[in-house]
Design an enzyme around this catalytic site. Structure first.
Site, PDB file in Angstrom:
ATOM      1  N   THR A 251       3.938  28.554  64.846  1.00  0.00           N
ATOM      2  CA  THR A 251       3.913  27.423  63.929  1.00  0.00           C
ATOM      3  C   THR A 251       3.795  27.830  62.460  1.00  0.00           C
ATOM      4  O   THR A 251       4.039  27.004  61.577  1.00  0.00           O
ATOM      5  CB  THR A 251       2.742  26.491  64.298  1.00  0.00           C
ATOM      6  OG1 THR A 251       1.585  27.290  64.601  1.00  0.00           O
ATOM      7  CG2 THR A 251       3.081  25.651  65.519  1.00  0.00           C
ATOM      8  N   GLU A 252       3.405  29.070  62.204  1.00  0.00           N
ATOM      9  CA  GLU A 252       3.363  29.602  60.834  1.00  0.00           C
ATOM     10  C   GLU A 252       3.552  31.101  60.881  1.00  0.00           C
ATOM     11  O   GLU A 252       2.845  31.789  61.601  1.00  0.00           O
ATOM     12  CB  GLU A 252       2.011  29.310  60.154  1.00  0.00           C
ATOM     13  CG  GLU A 252       1.745  27.875  59.805  1.00  0.00           C
ATOM     14  CD  GLU A 252       0.446  27.707  59.011  1.00  0.00           C
ATOM     15  OE1 GLU A 252      -0.143  28.720  58.598  1.00  0.00           O
ATOM     16  OE2 GLU A 252       0.017  26.560  58.827  1.00  0.00           O
ATOM     17  N   ASN A 253       4.494  31.605  60.088  1.00  0.00           N
ATOM     18  CA  ASN A 253       4.637  33.043  59.888  1.00  0.00           C
ATOM     19  C   ASN A 253       5.463  33.248  58.633  1.00  0.00           C
ATOM     20  O   ASN A 253       6.563  32.707  58.511  1.00  0.00           O
ATOM     21  CB  ASN A 253       5.306  33.711  61.092  1.00  0.00           C
ATOM     22  CG  ASN A 253       5.510  35.215  60.892  1.00  0.00           C
ATOM     23  OD1 ASN A 253       6.636  35.705  60.844  1.00  0.00           O
ATOM     24  ND2 ASN A 253       4.418  35.957  60.769  1.00  0.00           N
TER      25      ASN A 253
END
Length: 584
Positions: free
Chosen positions: A412-414
């Site tokens: 979901t976040e990178n």
């Protein structure tokens, strides 16, 4: 078609099978290996992300209520340069423009968050529902679907309604559980016929630790050694309540899924031959990711947290542990409340054992008895905490697989930031970061990890919490000095777009060609800038200071400017030549 009650039984069976499949993680096995050329499974979902407070702006428009971040940022000294998210990217007014950017990338999904106070100004449904706020998200969701982009919606990305903070103390109060359930229920009711992926909380570790331990984030409370554990306890219960609400009232009709997004840095033992270092590294992850994942998948806090916090609490003369406990009924209620697990990951730390005497006083950080280290050779282009260590991503994903029975994962976040005086649109380091981190995720899938999608963080440069606008994570550069907040593509836009269109890295020649073309774009742009005096007619206002940017430039082609500093130097030289000619 399966009937709802059959689906429910299947869902339970899948959870039981997943949980029973958990195994021990092998800390000594670290195959860093070479780059792996290959593609992702058919149907793999590619996306980008954002959050409401960081991008929407319009902080007091159209009936929106105050959030804890509105109040926090309006206090002097809380954010670098006293910046706020009052206008940010003006995303509230630029929905069509930003969806055009998503369409250009040919993405499968877009992750965004709903602002609780925008649709419920006080956070309490019985007080008022703001239909203008509802309409904003209705329009956003409808436009995404019209453009064949799947919305992944986060219910809580840190912007608690200020009224709930003032009246009840926010996440220090049990009442938040039902208020959050009412808010989520309204979202399911109004948007759930079109939204099939829901995330309850984004990175609850940060809400608890930075909001209630260090005070670096809103609401800025410093309740060391107790506040974060209490906040996390209520957040976990609120997550479970919302999952059950969806399961009981909406799942059979809407056929969606509810998960949570947990951030986790990887912790690698400094010395693999030291059992103490291995235990310290696992403790680091259990106090970070496991704090939330273990209750949700297994029903209770990690044993190591209960042991360490309990022992430190007793040594500090407390009658009970500072870590709250779940009743047996609560454990059963919380266990299994995750249809998919969102993973946010950015970096890695080396971990070693370090004892902190109880006399140091209560603190989340000293409860862990460990020290975090970094290798000075690791690249660190941006945030002081963010080093590029790609192999840690594969390690973390495999850890999740073994610890929690290989759940369905969406990254979901990178992503990676830049923090420099002169902003580079030719973001070579970001292309390298994406290439290496995405490749480690591909290796993890090859290892058998059940990753279904990837979300690059983030679509736009945006307000970065206590760092204000001093750090930039965006694929698109945002000119914050221009009231229209124009967006300009960085080189990483075209690079990520090629990864998406190829669904991975088909072969070495093709992957190298993507990077070369991005660099050539920057080089040709540099040559054009050096030769083209017509740039003087663009009325560019440039300053190589704290936040340099081109405040009135219009991008008429896809050419990317290499650095604003280069532009400073070139224009200065051209202007000097112009003056000399006039003088002569």
């Amino acid at each position: 078609m399966l009937q709802p009650h059959v689906l429910s039984v299947c869902h339970v069976l899948v959870l039981v099978l997943c949980l029973s499949a958990a195994e021990d993680f092998d800390w000594t096995k670290n195959h860093r290996g070479s780059f792996y050329y290959g593609t992702f499974p058919t149907g793999f979902s590619w996306g980008v992300g954002s959050s409401a407070y960081q991008t929407e702006g319009a902080w007091d428009k159209d009936g929106k209520g105050m959030s804890i971040w509105d109040v926090f940022t309006h206090k002097k000294g809380k954010v670098i340069y006293n910046e706020t998210g009052d206008s940010s990217c003006e995303g509230y007014y630029k929905v069509k423009d930003d969806i055009a950017l998503l369409k250009e990338l040919k993405l499968n999904h877009y992750r965004f968050s709903i602002s609780w106070p925008r649709i419920m100004p006080t956070g309490i449904k019985s007080d008022h529902v703001n239909e203008k706020g509802i309409k904003y998200y209705d329009d956003l969701i409808n436009l995404l679907l019209e453009n064949k982009i799947t919305p992944i919606v986060t219910l809580y990305h840190w912007d608690l309604p200020q009224v709930l903070q003032e009246r009840y103390g926010g996440w220090q109060n049990l009442s938040m559980i039902n208020y959050f359930k009412d808010y989520a229920n309204l979202c399911f009711e109004r948007f759930g016929n079109r939204v099939k992926y829901w995330i309850t909380f984004n990175n609850p570790w940060s809400i608890a630790v930075e909001g209630y331990e260090t005070g670096e984030h809103a609401p800025g409370m410093k309740l060391r050694g107790s506040g974060p554990y209490k906040a996390a306890h209520y957040i976990i219960k609120a997550h479970a309540k919302v999952w059950h609400t969806y399961d009981n009232q909406w799942r059979s009709k809407q056929k969606g899924m509810v998960g949570i997004s947990l951030n986790g840095d990887w912790g690698e033992p400094v010395d693999f031959t030291s059992q103490k270092d291995i235990e310290a590294a696992e403790r680091y992850i259990q106090f970070y990711l496991g704090w939330f994942a273990t209750p949700i998948f297994n029903g209770d806090y990690p044993q190591v947290m209960k042991d360490y916090i309990g022992r430190k609490s007793a040594q500090q003369g407390l009658g009970t542990s500072r870590l709250p406990t779940f009743s047996s009924q609560e454990k059963s209620y919380i266990k299994g409340t995750c249809d998919f697990l969102g993973i946010g990951h950015f970096t890695t730390r080396y971990i070693t054992q370090k004892n902190f005497p109880a006399s140091h006083g209560p603190s989340y950080f000293t409860d862990r008895d460990l020290a975090e280290l970094v290798d000075p050779r690791w690249p660190d282009p941006g945030s002081e905490w963010l080093y590029s260590v790609p192999w840690g991503f594969r390690r973390l994903l495999n850890f999740v697989k073994t610890q929690y029975g290989n759940p369905m994962i969406y990254v979901t976040e990178n992503g990676v930031s830049e923090k420099m005086t002169c902003t580079e649109l030719c973001d070579d380091w970001r292309m390298q970061y994406f290439k290496e981190y995405i490749n480690e995720m591909l290796k993890a899938i090859k290892d058998g990890v059940n990753v279904k999608g990837y979300t690059a963080w983030s679509l736009l440069d945006k307000f970065e919490w206590d760092e204000g606008y001093s750090e930039r994570f965006g694929l698109y550069y945002v000119d914050f000095r221009n009231k229209n907040k124009p967006r300009y593509p960085k080189a990483s836009v075209q690079y990520y777009k090629r990864i998406i269109s190829s669904n991975g890295f088909p072969n070495q020649k093709e992957a190298e060609n993507w990077h070369r073309k991005a660099i050539e774009t920057c080089s040709s742009s540099n040559q054009l800038l050096a030769a083209g005096t017509e740039l003087l007619f663009l009325h560019i206002t440039i300053c190589c200071v704290s936040d340099p940017l081109t405040s009135h430039m219009e991008m008429v082609t896809e050419i990317v400017v290499p650095t604003v500093c280069t532009l400073c130097i070139l224009l200065s030289a051209i202007f000097l030549m112009f003056l000399l000619r006039r003088h002569n």
